[in-house]
Design a protein around this motif. Sequence first.
Motif, PDB file in Angstrom:
ATOM      1  N   PHE A 155       0.779  -1.283   0.088  1.00  0.00           N
ATOM      2  CA  PHE A 155      -0.117   0.060   0.013  1.00  0.00           C
ATOM      3  C   PHE A 155       0.734   1.213  -0.053  1.00  0.00           C
ATOM      4  O   PHE A 155       1.983   1.107   0.630  1.00  0.00           O
ATOM      5  CB  PHE A 155      -0.856  -0.022   1.098  1.00  0.00           C
ATOM      6  CG  PHE A 155      -0.120  -0.142   2.500  1.00  0.00           C
ATOM      7  CD1 PHE A 155       0.311   0.954   3.392  1.00  0.00           C
ATOM      8  CD2 PHE A 155      -0.019  -1.377   3.103  1.00  0.00           C
ATOM      9  CE1 PHE A 155       1.277   0.803   4.611  1.00  0.00           C
ATOM     10  CE2 PHE A 155       0.827  -1.440   4.072  1.00  0.00           C
ATOM     11  CZ  PHE A 155       1.329  -0.588   5.016  1.00  0.00           C
ATOM     12  N   PRO A 156       0.437   2.510  -0.576  1.00  0.00           N
ATOM     13  CA  PRO A 156       1.299   3.538  -0.573  1.00  0.00           C
ATOM     14  C   PRO A 156       0.762   4.306   0.565  1.00  0.00           C
ATOM     15  O   PRO A 156      -0.080   4.230   1.060  1.00  0.00           O
ATOM     16  CB  PRO A 156       0.642   4.373  -1.674  1.00  0.00           C
ATOM     17  CG  PRO A 156      -0.777   3.887  -2.080  1.00  0.00           C
ATOM     18  CD  PRO A 156      -0.641   2.415  -1.543  1.00  0.00           C
ATOM     19  N   GLY A 157       2.092   4.854   1.070  1.00  0.00           N
ATOM     20  CA  GLY A 157       1.731   5.860   2.452  1.00  0.00           C
ATOM     21  C   GLY A 157       1.539   4.917   3.670  1.00  0.00           C
ATOM     22  O   GLY A 157       2.494   4.026   3.808  1.00  0.00           O
ATOM     23  N   GLN A 158       0.634   5.437   4.522  1.00  0.00           N
ATOM     24  CA  GLN A 158       0.792   4.700   5.858  1.00  0.00           C
ATOM     25  C   GLN A 158      -0.863   4.369   6.330  1.00  0.00           C
ATOM     26  O   GLN A 158      -1.682   4.925   5.486  1.00  0.00           O
ATOM     27  CB  GLN A 158       1.138   5.465   7.055  1.00  0.00           C
ATOM     28  CG  GLN A 158       2.580   5.782   7.317  1.00  0.00           C
ATOM     29  CD  GLN A 158       2.788   6.906   8.111  1.00  0.00           C
ATOM     30  OE1 GLN A 158       2.155   7.676   8.507  1.00  0.00           O
ATOM     31  NE2 GLN A 158       4.150   6.695   8.572  1.00  0.00           N
ATOM     32  N   VAL A 159      -1.138   3.106   6.879  1.00  0.00           N
ATOM     33  CA  VAL A 159      -2.461   2.947   7.178  1.00  0.00           C
ATOM     34  C   VAL A 159      -2.379   3.146   8.766  1.00  0.00           C
ATOM     35  O   VAL A 159      -1.779   2.478   9.528  1.00  0.00           O
ATOM     36  CB  VAL A 159      -2.746   1.236   6.780  1.00  0.00           C
ATOM     37  CG1 VAL A 159      -4.250   1.192   7.340  1.00  0.00           C
ATOM     38  CG2 VAL A 159      -2.613   1.182   5.291  1.00  0.00           C
ATOM     39  N   LYS A 160      -3.446   3.866   9.354  1.00  0.00           N
ATOM     40  CA  LYS A 160      -3.627   3.924  10.515  1.00  0.00           C
ATOM     41  C   LYS A 160      -4.764   2.957  11.351  1.00  0.00           C
ATOM     42  O   LYS A 160      -5.729   3.085  10.640  1.00  0.00           O
ATOM     43  CB  LYS A 160      -4.277   5.670  10.685  1.00  0.00           C
ATOM     44  CG  LYS A 160      -4.490   5.840  12.282  1.00  0.00           C
ATOM     45  CD  LYS A 160      -5.107   7.241  12.505  1.00  0.00           C
ATOM     46  CE  LYS A 160      -5.147   7.696  13.966  1.00  0.00           C
ATOM     47  NZ  LYS A 160      -5.759   9.010  13.914  1.00  0.00           N
ATOM     48  N   VAL A 161      -4.402   2.308  12.235  1.00  0.00           N
ATOM     49  CA  VAL A 161      -5.097   1.441  13.031  1.00  0.00           C
ATOM     50  C   VAL A 161      -5.601   1.772  14.296  1.00  0.00           C
ATOM     51  O   VAL A 161      -4.827   2.307  15.057  1.00  0.00           O
ATOM     52  CB  VAL A 161      -4.355   0.152  13.235  1.00  0.00           C
ATOM     53  CG1 VAL A 161      -5.224  -0.866  13.761  1.00  0.00           C
ATOM     54  CG2 VAL A 161      -3.797  -0.322  11.900  1.00  0.00           C
ATOM     55  N   VAL A 162      -7.130   1.965  14.451  1.00  0.00           N
ATOM     56  CA  VAL A 162      -7.474   2.554  15.760  1.00  0.00           C
ATOM     57  C   VAL A 162      -8.397   1.445  16.325  1.00  0.00           C
ATOM     58  O   VAL A 162      -9.479   0.934  15.509  1.00  0.00           O
ATOM     59  CB  VAL A 162      -8.348   3.649  15.293  1.00  0.00           C
ATOM     60  CG1 VAL A 162      -9.157   4.218  16.619  1.00  0.00           C
ATOM     61  CG2 VAL A 162      -7.620   4.987  14.563  1.00  0.00           C
TER      62      VAL A 162
END
Length: 521
Positions: free
Chosen positions: A501-508
Amino acid sequence: MEYTVVLSSITVVLLGLGVVIFLVLKKKMIQENLKIEEEQTRLIGEAKAKAATLLKEAKLEAKSRLLEMKSDFDSETEETRFELKKEERRLSKKSEKLDNHEDQLSKREQNVQRKEVEIQKKLDSATKKENQYDIMLEEIKKELEKVSGLTLEEAKELLLKAMQEEARHEGAKLIKKITSEAKENADKEAKKIIATSIQRYAGDYVAERTVSVVHLPGDEMKGRIIGREGRNIRALEAATGIDLIIDDTPEAVILSGFNPVRREVARLSLEKLISDGRIHPARIEDVVERATEEVDMAIKEAGEQAAFDLGVHGIDPELIKVLGKLKFRTSYAQNVLQHSVEVAFLSGAIAAELGLDIKLAKRMGLLHDIGKAVDHEVDGAHAIIGAKLAKKYGEIEGVVNAIAAHHEDKMPESVYDYIVQAADALSGARPGARKESLENYIKRLEDLENIANSFDGVVNTYAIQAGREIRVIAESEKITDESAVLLSRDIAAQIEENLTFPGQVKVVVIRETRAVEYTKK
């Protein structure tokens, strides 16, 4: 008769004379031989005398040498004897010490043997006690198994599980405490800077194109473009350096080429030729020349307009032209000039929040992808190519370093390098910046949700922000506040391992307790 007598007399005289001569010669020879013998006798005598003298001298010298060698030998022998006596005394002392050591070792050996006997007795006693304890332990284990109703393996597994849960709980609390302390101030400031930068800019995007399509007024125009025996299409391809693909596509010609500027020249030229109607090799060369001038002017204006809009001044005119070429360059479906302007704006916004030089940050952001304008002509990474271009046209070292370091082809050296990196990531990672097919987009969101749902204690998962964030709803009975930290880390690690995936994935991870009650009439 008389003549005969005379001859006889002469013969007698001659014979007498010959005898006399012979005797004289013989006497002379005898004398010579005597002289020679006397000379030989003299020489032999002298040689014998000389030999006797030499023999005497040799004997004297040999005696002298012998005396000298004897003296040296006696001296060396005396020294050797002294050293031997000295070594003998030393060995004698050492022998005495060895004897003393041997006596001590003998005593120690006797002590060791005595202790070994004692230890063996104790070991035998300990072995007997150990056997007794083993028997008692087995009896106790059997009693415990009867009382608890668990086998030994089950009890071990239960104990290990309890210890593991306790360790995870303590670890989660520690991680939460450290993370909270570290992010107490930094997290607030970072969120503020990013939020402020993002909300101040929203850019359009374009689909990445490797070909251009020119629409025709009718299919009969295809034959005119091809020309007799293909001379028109060959002339157009030779003048522009672009391949023309004329296939079954109705009322359309496809222009294919890696150089976006040449492709734009070819598109303009073909449109002018179609509108004019006169299509032949001489006319094609003239139209391509004028189209090239128009595109060059558009490139220059695009570069100047970008620099003017951002307030970046003093860029070399040749570098402005290279910057303008990015108008016809796309990367991951983003127009690179538009992306560069966006990165410049974000870099300036971040620099403003940090109290840094806004104009310098904008300059770095605007030029960070300058290498993409010529990367199809020059070998190497576009960041390094861009840094060389910037240095060639007089940009300062800080700008050159920011360009080279924005993809870490070179290690960052200043805070501006990190600002350009962050702005580049924000521009490329924002929702909608880079086009992908609907099927791939939906599949990626489903994969994100499926990974999070595979963890124990997760009730549901929602992918939001175009897949940049997932919100995980956890069961409050199974997931504690501390274990929620571990759960978010585990989900993030699983996503990093299984997805691209490009960039970042925020996990909440969201954990809540709801109390519900109904009123009664």
